[in-house]
Design a protein around this motif. Structure first.
Motif, short mmCIF file in Angstrom:
data_model
loop_
_atom_site.label_atom_id
_atom_site.label_comp_id
_atom_site.label_asym_id
_atom_site.label_seq_id
_atom_site.Cartn_x
_atom_site.Cartn_y
_atom_site.Cartn_z
N LEU A 167 0.83 -1.21 0.00
CA LEU A 167 0.00 0.00 0.00
C LEU A 167 0.86 1.25 0.00
O LEU A 167 0.57 2.22 -0.71
N VAL A 168 1.92 1.22 0.79
CA VAL A 168 2.82 2.37 0.89
C VAL A 168 3.46 2.67 -0.46
O VAL A 168 3.60 3.84 -0.86
N LYS A 169 3.82 1.64 -1.18
CA LYS A 169 4.44 1.84 -2.49
C LYS A 169 3.51 2.60 -3.42
O LYS A 169 3.94 3.53 -4.13
N ALA A 170 2.24 2.25 -3.43
CA ALA A 170 1.27 2.94 -4.29
C ALA A 170 0.97 4.34 -3.76
O ALA A 170 0.69 5.25 -4.55
N ALA A 171 1.02 4.51 -2.45
CA ALA A 171 0.72 5.81 -1.85
C ALA A 171 1.82 6.83 -2.09
O ALA A 171 1.59 8.05 -2.02
N THR A 172 3.03 6.36 -2.38
CA THR A 172 4.19 7.25 -2.50
C THR A 172 4.78 7.25 -3.91
O THR A 172 5.95 7.55 -4.10
N LEU A 173 3.95 6.92 -4.89
CA LEU A 173 4.42 6.90 -6.28
C LEU A 173 4.97 8.26 -6.70
O LEU A 173 4.42 9.31 -6.36
N ALA A 174 6.02 8.23 -7.48
CA ALA A 174 6.59 9.46 -8.02
C ALA A 174 5.70 10.01 -9.12
O ALA A 174 4.75 9.36 -9.57
N ALA A 175 6.03 11.21 -9.58
CA ALA A 175 5.22 11.88 -10.59
C ALA A 175 5.13 11.08 -11.89
O ALA A 175 4.15 11.20 -12.64
N ASP A 176 6.14 10.27 -12.17
CA ASP A 176 6.13 9.47 -13.38
C ASP A 176 5.59 8.06 -13.14
O ASP A 176 5.70 7.18 -14.00
N GLY A 177 5.01 7.85 -11.96
CA GLY A 177 4.48 6.53 -11.62
C GLY A 177 3.19 6.22 -12.36
O GLY A 177 2.55 7.11 -12.94
N PRO A 178 2.77 4.97 -12.33
CA PRO A 178 1.58 4.54 -13.06
C PRO A 178 0.28 4.93 -12.35
O PRO A 178 0.26 5.18 -11.14
N THR A 179 -0.78 4.99 -13.12
CA THR A 179 -2.12 5.18 -12.59
C THR A 179 -3.04 4.19 -13.27
O THR A 179 -2.70 3.61 -14.30
N SER A 180 -4.19 3.95 -12.65
CA SER A 180 -5.18 2.99 -13.18
C SER A 180 -4.58 1.60 -13.32
O SER A 180 -4.75 0.94 -14.35
N GLN A 181 -3.91 1.13 -12.26
CA GLN A 181 -3.32 -0.20 -12.26
C GLN A 181 -3.84 -1.01 -11.07
O GLN A 181 -4.26 -0.47 -10.06
N PHE A 182 -3.77 -2.32 -11.23
CA PHE A 182 -4.19 -3.29 -10.19
C PHE A 182 -2.91 -3.98 -9.73
O PHE A 182 -2.43 -4.90 -10.37
N PHE A 183 -2.36 -3.51 -8.61
CA PHE A 183 -1.10 -4.04 -8.12
C PHE A 183 -1.33 -5.24 -7.21
O PHE A 183 -2.12 -5.19 -6.28
N SER A 184 -0.61 -6.31 -7.49
CA SER A 184 -0.70 -7.51 -6.68
C SER A 184 0.54 -8.35 -6.88
O SER A 184 1.04 -8.48 -8.00
N ASP A 185 1.05 -8.91 -5.79
CA ASP A 185 2.17 -9.84 -5.87
C ASP A 185 1.70 -11.26 -5.67
O ASP A 185 2.50 -12.17 -5.46
N ASP A 186 0.38 -11.47 -5.77
CA ASP A 186 -0.20 -12.75 -5.41
C ASP A 186 -0.75 -13.51 -6.61
O ASP A 186 -1.54 -14.43 -6.45
N ASN A 187 -0.34 -13.12 -7.82
CA ASN A 187 -0.94 -13.73 -9.00
C ASN A 187 0.03 -14.60 -9.80
O ASN A 187 -0.31 -15.08 -10.87
N GLU A 188 1.25 -14.73 -9.30
CA GLU A 188 2.27 -15.59 -9.91
C GLU A 188 2.70 -15.13 -11.31
O GLU A 188 3.29 -15.88 -12.06
N LEU A 189 2.39 -13.89 -11.66
CA LEU A 189 2.82 -13.39 -12.97
C LEU A 189 4.21 -12.77 -12.89
O LEU A 189 4.88 -12.60 -13.91
N GLY A 190 4.62 -12.41 -11.69
CA GLY A 190 5.96 -11.88 -11.52
C GLY A 190 6.11 -10.42 -11.90
O GLY A 190 7.21 -9.89 -11.89
N THR A 191 5.01 -9.76 -12.26
CA THR A 191 5.09 -8.37 -12.69
C THR A 191 4.67 -7.39 -11.62
O THR A 191 4.97 -6.21 -11.71
N GLY A 192 3.96 -7.86 -10.61
CA GLY A 192 3.41 -6.97 -9.61
C GLY A 192 2.12 -6.32 -10.04
O GLY A 192 1.49 -5.60 -9.29
N ILE A 193 1.71 -6.56 -11.28
CA ILE A 193 0.46 -6.00 -11.80
C ILE A 193 -0.47 -7.16 -12.14
O ILE A 193 -0.10 -8.09 -12.85
N SER A 194 -1.67 -7.10 -11.60
CA SER A 194 -2.63 -8.19 -11.78
C SER A 194 -3.61 -7.87 -12.90
O SER A 194 -3.91 -6.70 -13.16
N PRO A 195 -4.14 -8.88 -13.57
CA PRO A 195 -5.19 -8.63 -14.57
C PRO A 195 -6.50 -8.28 -13.87
O PRO A 195 -6.80 -8.78 -12.79
N TRP A 196 -7.24 -7.41 -14.50
CA TRP A 196 -8.51 -6.99 -13.93
C TRP A 196 -9.56 -8.08 -14.10
O TRP A 196 -10.52 -8.15 -13.39
#
Length: 245
Positions: free
Chosen positions: A216-245
């Motif tokens: 949560l902290v990582k998403a709360a402290t994103l830099a100005a060039d950080g992503p928006t409209s993303q679904f972040f998860s490390d629990d989907n075994e994709l290895g990207t940190g971004i989950s499919p909607w």
């Protein structure tokens, strides 16, 4: 000093998120529907040496409480840098789509969906006054329609009709909100903290609150060039940190 309001922050992941953001120098407004429990949580953090913290009483199930919290916070600050919509309930399991009590749907959606919308709208003016506003909506991998339709997904058979639907709805709302704010400095994302050992699941999850809060902290402290409209998860075994909607 940047400011953050975290709903449901008197315990578990919300509490640890408050601790980690305090450590990073944020002023934390610790949202709690129970004033006494919120104060006890704040005193615990103060005993650890964190002074920049204050309790905001907010029950996201009740619009009057949300409005009162907005009035209280607005009397203290002119801008809010981060809103973390963390408060949520499961509705209890099992939840079978064919026969679950419709009132359980209403109860869970009131907290997990309508409460998030009303809270976000109530504090939007303060967020717009921030040069780099961030909104973090706490979701779950169980809210991913794509994963739920994949028989190879490790949680494929975990089908809670009520909780899953509420988080899927939250995800959809977040996409639309992020789209509307796409040409601004806002970063609006959903974060799955992972299957974490808390009283939410009778401490059955394998994850720790420290790791969950860090997401949560990582998403709360994103830099100005950080992503928006993303679904972040490390629990989907994709290895990207971004989950499919």
């Amino acid at each position: 000093m940047k400011t953050v309001l975290i709903t449901g922050a008197n315990k578990s992941i919300g509490f640890e998120t408050a601790r980690q953001l305090l450590r990073m120098g944020y002023f934390v407004y610790l949202g709690s529907r129970d004033q006494q429990k919120g104060q006890e949580a704040a005193e615990q953090l103060k005993s650890e040496g964190y002074d920049h913290i204050e309790v905001i009483t907010i029950d996201v199930d009740h619009v009057d409480s949300i409005k009162a919290a907005r009035q209280t916070l607005g009397s203290k600050i002119e801008s809010l840098d981060v809103l973390i919509n963390n408060a949520g309930i499961s509705g209890g399991f099992p939840q079978t789509a064919a026969d679950v009590d419709i009132n359980i749907f209403r109860q869970v959606f009131e907290t997990n969906f309508f409460g998030v919308i009303e809270t976000t709208q109530a504090f939007m003016d303060l967020l717009k006054n921030s040069p780099e506003p961030r909104i973090v909506n706490v979701t779950s991998g169980l809210g991913s329609l794509t994963l739920h339709n994949d028989p190879n997904w490790k949680y494929y058979h975990v089908k809670g009709a009520v909780y899953t639907s509420s988080k899927a709805a939250l995800n959809a709302y977040t996409i639309v909100l992020a789209y509307e704010l796409r040409d601004t400095a806002f970063k609006v994302n959903v974060v799955d903290p992972g299957y974490t050992a808390t009283d939410f699941n009778q401490h059955s999850g394998p994850g720790t609150v420290e790791d969950a809060a860090a997401r949560l902290v990582k998403a709360a402290t994103l830099a100005a060039d950080g992503p928006t409209s993303q679904f972040f998860s490390d629990d989907n075994e994709l290895g990207t940190g971004i989950s499919p909607w």
